[in-house]
Scaffold this motif. Structure first.
Motif, PDB file in Angstrom:
ATOM      1  N   ASP A 257       0.841  -1.192   0.000  1.00  0.00           N
ATOM      2  CA  ASP A 257       0.000   0.000   0.000  1.00  0.00           C
ATOM      3  C   ASP A 257       0.875   1.241   0.000  1.00  0.00           C
ATOM      4  N   ARG A 258       0.506   2.216  -0.821  1.00  0.00           N
ATOM      5  CA  ARG A 258       1.317   3.424  -0.936  1.00  0.00           C
ATOM      6  C   ARG A 258       1.429   4.160   0.384  1.00  0.00           C
ATOM      7  N   ALA A 259       0.397   4.088   1.225  1.00  0.00           N
ATOM      8  CA  ALA A 259       0.464   4.778   2.518  1.00  0.00           C
ATOM      9  C   ALA A 259       1.580   4.201   3.384  1.00  0.00           C
ATOM     10  N   VAL A 260       1.764   2.872   3.350  1.00  0.00           N
ATOM     11  CA  VAL A 260       2.838   2.249   4.109  1.00  0.00           C
ATOM     12  C   VAL A 260       4.181   2.559   3.466  1.00  0.00           C
ATOM     13  N   THR A 261       4.248   2.485   2.143  1.00  0.00           N
ATOM     14  CA  THR A 261       5.500   2.808   1.442  1.00  0.00           C
ATOM     15  C   THR A 261       5.938   4.231   1.767  1.00  0.00           C
ATOM     16  N   ASP A 262       4.985   5.157   1.772  1.00  0.00           N
ATOM     17  CA  ASP A 262       5.324   6.557   2.093  1.00  0.00           C
ATOM     18  C   ASP A 262       5.776   6.691   3.541  1.00  0.00           C
ATOM     19  N   THR A 275      14.840  -8.434   7.214  1.00  0.00           N
ATOM     20  CA  THR A 275      14.223  -8.354   5.897  1.00  0.00           C
ATOM     21  C   THR A 275      15.242  -7.842   4.892  1.00  0.00           C
ATOM     22  N   SER A 276      15.159  -8.374   3.672  1.00  0.00           N
ATOM     23  CA  SER A 276      16.041  -7.887   2.607  1.00  0.00           C
ATOM     24  C   SER A 276      15.496  -6.625   1.962  1.00  0.00           C
ATOM     25  N   MET A 277      14.268  -6.221   2.360  1.00  0.00           N
ATOM     26  CA  MET A 277      13.591  -5.076   1.730  1.00  0.00           C
ATOM     27  C   MET A 277      13.487  -5.328   0.222  1.00  0.00           C
ATOM     28  N   GLY A 278      13.044  -6.533  -0.109  1.00  0.00           N
ATOM     29  CA  GLY A 278      13.014  -6.971  -1.503  1.00  0.00           C
ATOM     30  C   GLY A 278      11.791  -6.518  -2.257  1.00  0.00           C
ATOM     31  N   GLU A 279      11.461  -7.239  -3.296  1.00  0.00           N
ATOM     32  CA  GLU A 279      10.478  -6.795  -4.288  1.00  0.00           C
ATOM     33  C   GLU A 279       9.130  -6.424  -3.673  1.00  0.00           C
ATOM     34  N   VAL A 280       8.515  -7.344  -2.931  1.00  0.00           N
ATOM     35  CA  VAL A 280       7.184  -7.073  -2.391  1.00  0.00           C
ATOM     36  C   VAL A 280       7.260  -6.064  -1.257  1.00  0.00           C
ATOM     37  N   THR A 281       8.217  -6.249  -0.342  1.00  0.00           N
ATOM     38  CA  THR A 281       8.326  -5.362   0.810  1.00  0.00           C
ATOM     39  C   THR A 281       8.561  -3.916   0.396  1.00  0.00           C
ATOM     40  N   SER A 282       9.281  -3.710  -0.692  1.00  0.00           N
ATOM     41  CA  SER A 282       9.563  -2.357  -1.170  1.00  0.00           C
ATOM     42  C   SER A 282       8.496  -1.862  -2.133  1.00  0.00           C
ATOM     43  N   ASN A 283       7.317  -2.550  -2.131  1.00  0.00           N
ATOM     44  CA  ASN A 283       6.234  -2.190  -3.059  1.00  0.00           C
ATOM     45  C   ASN A 283       6.772  -2.153  -4.488  1.00  0.00           C
ATOM     46  N   TYR A 284       7.391  -3.292  -4.852  1.00  0.00           N
ATOM     47  CA  TYR A 284       7.936  -3.508  -6.199  1.00  0.00           C
ATOM     48  C   TYR A 284       9.010  -2.474  -6.538  1.00  0.00           C
ATOM     49  N   ARG A 349      -9.525   3.266   3.472  1.00  0.00           N
ATOM     50  CA  ARG A 349     -10.168   4.048   2.410  1.00  0.00           C
ATOM     51  C   ARG A 349      -9.891   3.438   1.045  1.00  0.00           C
ATOM     52  N   ARG A 350      -8.664   2.973   0.840  1.00  0.00           N
ATOM     53  CA  ARG A 350      -8.319   2.387  -0.455  1.00  0.00           C
ATOM     54  C   ARG A 350      -9.097   1.094  -0.676  1.00  0.00           C
ATOM     55  N   LEU A 351      -9.166   0.245   0.336  1.00  0.00           N
ATOM     56  CA  LEU A 351      -9.907  -1.001   0.197  1.00  0.00           C
ATOM     57  C   LEU A 351     -11.395  -0.746   0.008  1.00  0.00           C
ATOM     58  N   ASP A 352     -11.934   0.250   0.721  1.00  0.00           N
ATOM     59  CA  ASP A 352     -13.359   0.577   0.589  1.00  0.00           C
ATOM     60  C   ASP A 352     -13.707   0.992  -0.840  1.00  0.00           C
ATOM     61  N   GLY A 353     -12.739   1.529  -1.553  1.00  0.00           N
ATOM     62  CA  GLY A 353     -12.988   1.991  -2.919  1.00  0.00           C
ATOM     63  C   GLY A 353     -12.793   0.930  -3.982  1.00  0.00           C
ATOM     64  N   SER A 534     -14.780 -17.649  -5.475  1.00  0.00           N
ATOM     65  CA  SER A 534     -13.753 -16.960  -6.268  1.00  0.00           C
ATOM     66  C   SER A 534     -13.384 -15.674  -5.552  1.00  0.00           C
ATOM     67  N   LEU A 535     -12.095 -15.529  -5.273  1.00  0.00           N
ATOM     68  CA  LEU A 535     -11.594 -14.332  -4.594  1.00  0.00           C
ATOM     69  C   LEU A 535     -10.829 -13.466  -5.576  1.00  0.00           C
ATOM     70  N   ARG A 536     -10.880 -12.180  -5.362  1.00  0.00           N
ATOM     71  CA  ARG A 536     -10.121 -11.227  -6.168  1.00  0.00           C
ATOM     72  C   ARG A 536      -9.007 -10.633  -5.325  1.00  0.00           C
ATOM     73  N   MET A 537      -7.973 -10.197  -6.005  1.00  0.00           N
ATOM     74  CA  MET A 537      -6.883  -9.508  -5.329  1.00  0.00           C
ATOM     75  C   MET A 537      -7.201  -8.028  -5.194  1.00  0.00           C
ATOM     76  N   PHE A 538      -6.707  -7.433  -4.110  1.00  0.00           N
ATOM     77  CA  PHE A 538      -6.732  -5.983  -3.987  1.00  0.00           C
ATOM     78  C   PHE A 538      -5.739  -5.400  -4.989  1.00  0.00           C
ATOM     79  N   ALA A 539      -6.017  -4.220  -5.463  1.00  0.00           N
ATOM     80  CA  ALA A 539      -5.107  -3.575  -6.411  1.00  0.00           C
ATOM     81  C   ALA A 539      -3.983  -2.906  -5.644  1.00  0.00           C
ATOM     82  N   PRO A 540      -2.732  -3.133  -6.044  1.00  0.00           N
ATOM     83  CA  PRO A 540      -1.624  -2.435  -5.378  1.00  0.00           C
ATOM     84  C   PRO A 540      -1.693  -0.949  -5.685  1.00  0.00           C
TER      85      PRO A 540
END
Length: 541
Positions: A257-262, A275-284, A349-353, A534-540
């Motif tokens: 989530d951008r709020a956590v990345t910020d 943590t290596s602060m790798g791909e997922v942890t660093s929000n790609y 707020r992001r998930l609610d949208g 069927s489950l959907r992913m949240f959008a990054p």
């Protein structure tokens, strides 16, 4: 009295405190398995070698100590590697004892041996910390002791010991007995320097990774340091729940989530633990820290691999305890709770949208259904992606295959957890990943293991379907024919329940899942729950 090499191995494992063995026999390993008879070691069979490795991984995550993994040569050894890759990537200790062809054929000196590889240990080198080849029975006790010590020393991981068939069979007069050594303590590193930087920081933030989850007592030390600093805490998926999700300083594990990345980027001092602060942890790899980054990890290869850091090679728990002792009082009034609350509100707020009421209600129903304190093992399925971000372990264990990302982890790892704990564990898988593990139902039945397997059936590789649709506008190769899982379970003699949920957010809809899991939590032995949804992913962001 003379003992075979196989007997020396089993006796040495007993000396080292090993109590459990997973594996599959093979022609060159028969003397190893024969030596189990009459020993104190408990043997849990497997049906596929990579699943045996997953089971040993699940056992170690539940206990903090390694099981032994017994393998045979060639195909058996190679089949285990996918499971060992997960243990290696996630820092999980496993002591592998693998048979080899007779010593005369090692290195290809003589050709034509069944299962022969020019260098079997080289194949294992990509997914194990260290590899040993034993050519004489007298060397077995010390080599196994060294391997056991290496597996438990930071950074922990699987270690490979291979023994030729003739050494396993031959009698030896060695009388050497081994006392287990304590694993090496990680270097204390720069805790004092880190304490000074954090004490002067105005906006400190803590990022807790898998190293915190795997270090004994690190969660309580993390909480103490966070509260002393008044620092918001974000956890990676491998450390979900290291700080309770309802703690006012927690922002959960929404690292995509951008709020956590910020929040991480804006910290004047960011303390990254295990943590290596790798791909997922660093929000790609979109994270751009603007302050000082203190990165603490037991693996020196991780330090500074993705960012400029003050690197500290240390076990996360040891470092946190030393850091806490060096921090002055009176630092907590830094609006850390307010900063964490703002991030949590932005995430909601992001998930609610995003029209994700079904997914959120489904995950909430899973949490209600699975008892607090239970160990959960998650396969690489959409539910696991959600769990990395919002699952509350509630004093239990939450383990996933996030390290290497291979399919088929959940059920065999939960088998290992059930062996370790002697109580019911829970595996969550998709229908695609479940097909990797069906054979292990026989293991759960044979050993009467209390494992509840929850299979979320959406007719394909759900996460790959989403990725392909998002990237290419269509999905190719993701739709799957699959069996009737209920009838498969019943063929193994395993009680099974099916439910279908189209909208978990509809009034009362999710209760069918809760009731099915409650029923599958009763009694002894394995249980299966098939949930068609069927489950959907949240959008990054």
């Amino acid at each position: 009295m003379p003992r075979t090499g196989g007997q020396v191995i089993v006796e040495t494992l007993e000396d080292l405190g090993i109590t459990d063995v997973f594996g599959i026999p093979g022609q060159h390993a028969l003397a190893l398995f024969d030596a189990l008879e009459g020993s104190s070691l408990r043997y849990t069979s497997a049906r596929v070698e990579n699943n045996a490795a997953f089971a040993a991984d699940g056992y170690a995550r539940a206990t903090g100590r390694p099981a032994a993994l017994f393998l045979s040569t060639g195909p058996g050894a190679l089949t285990s590697l996918a499971g060992l890759q997960e243990a290696y990537a996630s820092g999980v200790p496993v002591l592998v004892v693998c048979a080899q062809i007779p010593a005369a054929g090692l290195g290809g000196a003589r050709k034509g041996f069944l299962h022969q590889l020019v260098s079997q240990a080289s194949a294992a080198a990509q997914v194990t910390k260290a590899q040993y080849t034993v050519r004489h029975g007298s060397a077995l006790p010390q080599v196994l002791a060294d391997a056991h010590h290496a597996a438990l020393s930071a950074p922990q991981g699987p270690v490979w010991v291979e023994v030729p068939q003739d050494v396993l069979l031959a009698e030896t007069l060695t009388e050497q007995h081994i006392d287990p050594r304590e694993p090496d303590a990680a270097a204390p590193g720069c805790a004092e320097q880190a304490a000074g930087l954090l004490a002067r920081a105005e906006k400190p933030v803590i990022l807790a990774g898998g190293g915190v989850a795997r270090s004994a007592g690190a969660d309580s030390a993390l909480r103490a340091v966070a509260e002393r600093l008044g620092a918001p805490v974000a956890c990676t998926g491998a450390a979900v729940g290291a700080l309770p999700l309802d703690h006012p300083l927690s922002v959960g594990s929404w690292v995509e989530d951008r709020a956590v990345t910020d929040l991480l980027a804006e910290a004047d001092v960011l303390l990254a633990l295990g943590t290596s602060m790798g791909e997922v942890t660093s929000n790609y790899f979109s994270l751009r820290p603007r302050g000082t980054v203190i990165q603490v990890d037991a693996n020196p290869a991780v330090l500074g691999s993705n960012h400029d850091v003050l690197g500290v090679c240390a076990d996360a728990g040891e470092f946190l305890r030393r850091l806490g002792a060096g921090l002055p009082a009176g630092l907590s009034a830094r609006a850390g709770e307010e900063r964490a609350a703002r991030v949590r509100e932005a995430i909601l707020r992001r998930l609610d949208g995003q029209d994700l009421a079904h997914e959120r209600a489904f995950m909430a129903a899973l949490r209600r259904a699975i008892p607090s304190g239970a160990a959960t093992y998650w396969d690489m399925t959409i539910a696991a992606y959600w769990a990395w971000n919002l699952w509350d372990p509630r004093e239990g264990l939450s383990a996933t295959a996030q390290g290497a990302g291979g399919l088929g982890y959940g059920f065999p790892a939960a088998i290992g957890g059930a062996v370790a704990r002697g109580e019911r564990t829970y595996a969550i898988a998709g229908d695609g990943s479940a097909m990797y593990s069906l054979a292990e139902l026989a293991v759960a039945v044979q050993h009467k293991l209390p494992v509840t397997w929850i299979i979320i059936d959406d007719g394909g590789y759900g996460i790959l379907r989403e990725y392909m649709n998002d990237t290419f506008g269509r999905a190719v190769g993701t739709e799957l024919a699959r069996p009737d899982f209920l009838r498969v379970a019943e063929a193994f003699g395993v009680p099974a329940t099916r439910c279908r949920i189209e909208d978990a957010a509809a009034p009362g809809a999710a209760e069918e899942l809760v009731e099915a899991i409650a029923t599958a939590s009763e009694g002894t032995g394995p249980r299966v729950v098939v949930c068609e949804t069927s489950l959907r992913m949240f959008a990054p962001s």
